[in-house]
Design a protein around this motif. Structure first.
Motif, PDB file in Angstrom:
ATOM      1  N   PRO A   8      41.437  46.333  54.492  1.00 19.45           N
ATOM      2  CA  PRO A   8      42.254  47.515  54.243  1.00 19.45           C
ATOM      3  C   PRO A   8      41.746  48.723  55.017  1.00 19.45           C
ATOM      4  N   ILE A   9      42.582  49.764  55.127  1.00 17.61           N
ATOM      5  CA  ILE A   9      42.253  50.949  55.909  1.00 17.61           C
ATOM      6  C   ILE A   9      41.144  51.726  55.202  1.00 17.61           C
ATOM      7  N   GLY A  10      40.110  52.141  55.972  1.00 19.08           N
ATOM      8  CA  GLY A  10      38.999  52.899  55.395  1.00 19.08           C
ATOM      9  C   GLY A  10      38.165  52.075  54.442  1.00 19.08           C
ATOM     10  N   GLN A  11      38.024  50.796  54.715  1.00 24.17           N
ATOM     11  CA  GLN A  11      37.302  49.918  53.799  1.00 24.17           C
ATOM     12  C   GLN A  11      35.814  50.228  53.823  1.00 24.17           C
ATOM     13  N   LYS A  12      35.193  50.060  52.687  1.00 23.45           N
ATOM     14  CA  LYS A  12      33.741  50.121  52.545  1.00 23.45           C
ATOM     15  C   LYS A  12      33.297  48.763  52.027  1.00 23.45           C
ATOM     16  N   ARG A  13      32.574  48.060  52.857  1.00 19.14           N
ATOM     17  CA  ARG A  13      32.225  46.692  52.528  1.00 19.14           C
ATOM     18  C   ARG A  13      31.340  46.631  51.280  1.00 19.14           C
ATOM     19  N   LEU A  14      31.598  45.574  50.481  1.00 20.19           N
ATOM     20  CA  LEU A  14      30.843  45.263  49.264  1.00 20.19           C
ATOM     21  C   LEU A  14      30.999  46.329  48.190  1.00 20.19           C
ATOM     22  N   THR A  15      32.023  47.176  48.266  1.00 13.10           N
ATOM     23  CA  THR A  15      32.295  48.142  47.199  1.00 13.10           C
ATOM     24  C   THR A  15      33.575  47.772  46.464  1.00 13.10           C
ATOM     25  N   ASN A  16      34.580  47.294  47.184  1.00 15.33           N
ATOM     26  CA  ASN A  16      35.841  46.876  46.575  1.00 15.33           C
ATOM     27  C   ASN A  16      35.930  45.359  46.715  1.00 15.33           C
ATOM     28  N   VAL A  17      35.326  44.656  45.759  1.00 19.82           N
ATOM     29  CA  VAL A  17      35.116  43.218  45.886  1.00 19.82           C
ATOM     30  C   VAL A  17      35.860  42.488  44.792  1.00 19.82           C
ATOM     31  N   ALA A  18      36.508  41.411  45.181  1.00 20.71           N
ATOM     32  CA  ALA A  18      37.088  40.470  44.229  1.00 20.71           C
ATOM     33  C   ALA A  18      36.369  39.141  44.403  1.00 20.71           C
ATOM     34  N   VAL A  19      35.835  38.605  43.314  1.00 22.85           N
ATOM     35  CA  VAL A  19      35.084  37.347  43.350  1.00 22.85           C
ATOM     36  C   VAL A  19      36.041  36.211  43.015  1.00 22.85           C
ATOM     37  N   VAL A  20      36.173  35.274  43.916  1.00 21.59           N
ATOM     38  CA  VAL A  20      37.013  34.099  43.707  1.00 21.59           C
ATOM     39  C   VAL A  20      36.101  32.934  43.347  1.00 21.59           C
ATOM     40  N   ARG A  21      36.336  32.361  42.180  1.00 29.75           N
ATOM     41  CA  ARG A  21      35.466  31.301  41.665  1.00 29.75           C
ATOM     42  C   ARG A  21      36.217  29.978  41.616  1.00 29.75           C
ATOM     43  N   LEU A  22      35.445  28.910  41.801  1.00 32.64           N
ATOM     44  CA  LEU A  22      35.985  27.561  41.684  1.00 32.64           C
ATOM     45  C   LEU A  22      34.921  26.682  41.040  1.00 32.64           C
ATOM     46  N   LYS A  23      35.293  26.025  39.951  1.00 26.58           N
ATOM     47  CA  LYS A  23      34.392  25.126  39.252  1.00 26.58           C
ATOM     48  C   LYS A  23      34.925  23.710  39.378  1.00 26.58           C
ATOM     49  N   LYS A  24      34.090  22.838  39.962  1.00 25.77           N
ATOM     50  CA  LYS A  24      34.526  21.468  40.193  1.00 25.77           C
ATOM     51  C   LYS A  24      33.329  20.532  40.113  1.00 25.77           C
ATOM     52  N   HIS A  25      33.505  19.436  39.352  1.00 26.90           N
ATOM     53  CA  HIS A  25      32.451  18.432  39.167  1.00 26.90           C
ATOM     54  C   HIS A  25      31.166  19.056  38.621  1.00 26.90           C
ATOM     55  N   ILE A  31      32.970  33.216  46.132  1.00 27.54           N
ATOM     56  CA  ILE A  31      33.056  33.916  47.409  1.00 27.54           C
ATOM     57  C   ILE A  31      33.529  35.335  47.155  1.00 27.54           C
ATOM     58  N   ALA A  32      33.063  36.269  47.988  1.00 24.24           N
ATOM     59  CA  ALA A  32      33.439  37.678  47.866  1.00 24.24           C
ATOM     60  C   ALA A  32      34.595  37.964  48.819  1.00 24.24           C
ATOM     61  N   CYS A  33      35.688  38.526  48.292  1.00 19.80           N
ATOM     62  CA  CYS A  33      36.895  38.794  49.080  1.00 19.80           C
ATOM     63  C   CYS A  33      37.390  40.210  48.820  1.00 19.80           C
ATOM     64  N   TYR A  34      38.301  40.653  49.689  1.00 20.82           N
ATOM     65  CA  TYR A  34      39.015  41.897  49.443  1.00 20.82           C
ATOM     66  C   TYR A  34      40.186  41.580  48.513  1.00 20.82           C
ATOM     67  N   PRO A  35      40.325  42.312  47.401  1.00 19.36           N
ATOM     68  CA  PRO A  35      41.332  41.933  46.394  1.00 19.36           C
ATOM     69  C   PRO A  35      42.769  42.019  46.898  1.00 19.36           C
ATOM     70  N   ASN A  36      43.067  42.935  47.826  1.00 18.50           N
ATOM     71  CA  ASN A  36      44.448  43.104  48.275  1.00 18.50           C
ATOM     72  C   ASN A  36      44.817  42.165  49.421  1.00 18.50           C
ATOM     73  N   THR A  37      43.894  41.284  49.823  1.00 15.02           N
ATOM     74  CA  THR A  37      44.209  40.336  50.894  1.00 15.02           C
ATOM     75  C   THR A  37      44.190  38.891  50.420  1.00 15.02           C
TER      76      THR A  37
END
Length: 327
Positions: A8-25, A31-37
């Motif tokens: 996103p425009i004017g992004q500051k890394r590791l401040t606006n973070v969405a954590v995507v989790r997956l539990k398997k076996h 993983i750390a992602c940008y929430p709006n992407t």
């Protein structure tokens, strides 16, 4: 989407973070992602994975966690790399030949060398060489250098090499410029380089970092090679003198008592009795007499003699028998 547009425009890394989790076996992945992407990536609008993941900073500065076997493999590989560097940079001053890789590894194990995964192999190898020199006959390989200088500056260079205790191999060149090939201690590399380049305005070239052996094209690896004898440990004279003084001041104790000296007695404070024999003293602590007085001591009662103790124990048993037959 174009790579020139950073979302996103004017992004500051590791401040606006969405954590995507997956539990398997039974295992959990994050993983750390940008929430709006993230939604744009899942819908197929976003095609560039770098615009979704905040991975570059984490990979560079994040803490690396590896499994036990992977860590053991990494340390074993780095251990081998350090031994290889030490092999190329050192030699045996007694035989004038380099050590084999297996010999270096055995010496490293003998001094209980531990690999630091957070430090470079070269830095640890240089520190290891200094530690090995304290215990075994091992020496750094000299640098073979060619220094070219004007003819009038060659005597100044030779005088400086003599001051550094360098070994001159050869001198060659034209009348206008002479080149000197010599071997120098690695610790003097910076001083020699600065002197040749800045003081006499010559040319400086390193020819070899390892040991040259005439007629050798490679080093044979012999696992059955004998270990070098450790250096003798020098004991300071002050320590020897101190040991002599302590031995002179030591007074031998006489085991048998003299006529005017009474033998040592052991006292039981609980029963208020003395024992001359240590064996009887130890057996006393296991007796019923001592155990009975211990119970009386907890009730703040005075100790009893052995006869009084037996009588007291008999009377207690008779009272307990009468209670069993009471109606």
């Amino acid at each position: 989407m174009s790579r020139s547009i950073v979302q996103p425009i004017g992004q500051k890394r590791l401040t606006n973070v969405a954590v995507v989790r997956l539990k398997k076996h039974g295992m959990r992945f994050e993983i750390a992602c940008y929430p709006n992407t993230v939604l744009s990536w899942r819908s197929g609008v976003e095609k560039d994975i770098d615009e979704v993941l905040q991975s570059h900073t984490i990979l560079k500065k994040g803490e690396l966690q590896v499994a036990g076997k992977e860590r053991e493999s990494m340390l074993s590989s780095q251990f081998r790399d350090i031994a290889t560097i030490v092999m190329h940079k050192t030699f045996n001053p007694e035989t004038k030949r380099p050590y084999t890789i297996s010999m270096i590894e055995r010496l490293m194990r003998d001094i209980h060398f531990a690999v630091d995964p957070n430090s470079t192999s070269k830095k640890q190898a240089l520190e290891l060489i200094q530690e090995l020199q304290k215990h075994y006959p091992i020496k750094r390989c000299p640098l073979r250098v060619r220094a070219a200088a004007p003819e009038e500056q060659v005597p100044v260079l030779l005088e400086k090499l003599n001051e550094w205790k360098a070994t001159v191999i050869s001198q060659e060149g034209t009348a206008a410029q002479l080149s000197v090939v010599f071997e120098l201690e690695p610790g003097l590399y910076k001083d020699c380089h600065d002197f040749v380049m800045n003081k006499i305005h010559g040319r400086f070239e390193v020819l070899a970092h390892s040991l040259y052996v005439d007629g050798d094209t490679h080093v044979d690896y012999n696992d059955n090679e004998e270990m070098p004898a450790p250096l003798p440990q020098k004991t300071p004279e002050s320590v020897l003198e101190l040991n002599d003084k302590l031995q002179k001041q030591t007074i031998l104790s006489v085991t048998k008592p003299t006529e005017g000296q009474q033998p040592k007695q052991n006292k039981c404070n609980t029963c208020d009795v003395f024992f001359e024999d240590a064996k009887l003293y130890r057996e006393h602590h296991k007796s019923e007499w001592h155990k009975h007085n211990m119970k009386r001591k907890t009730r703040q009662l005075p100790p009893l003699t052995e006869e009084e103790c037996m009588a007291d124990m008999d009377s207690f048993e008779s009272k307990s028998d009468l209670k069993d037959y009471s109606f």
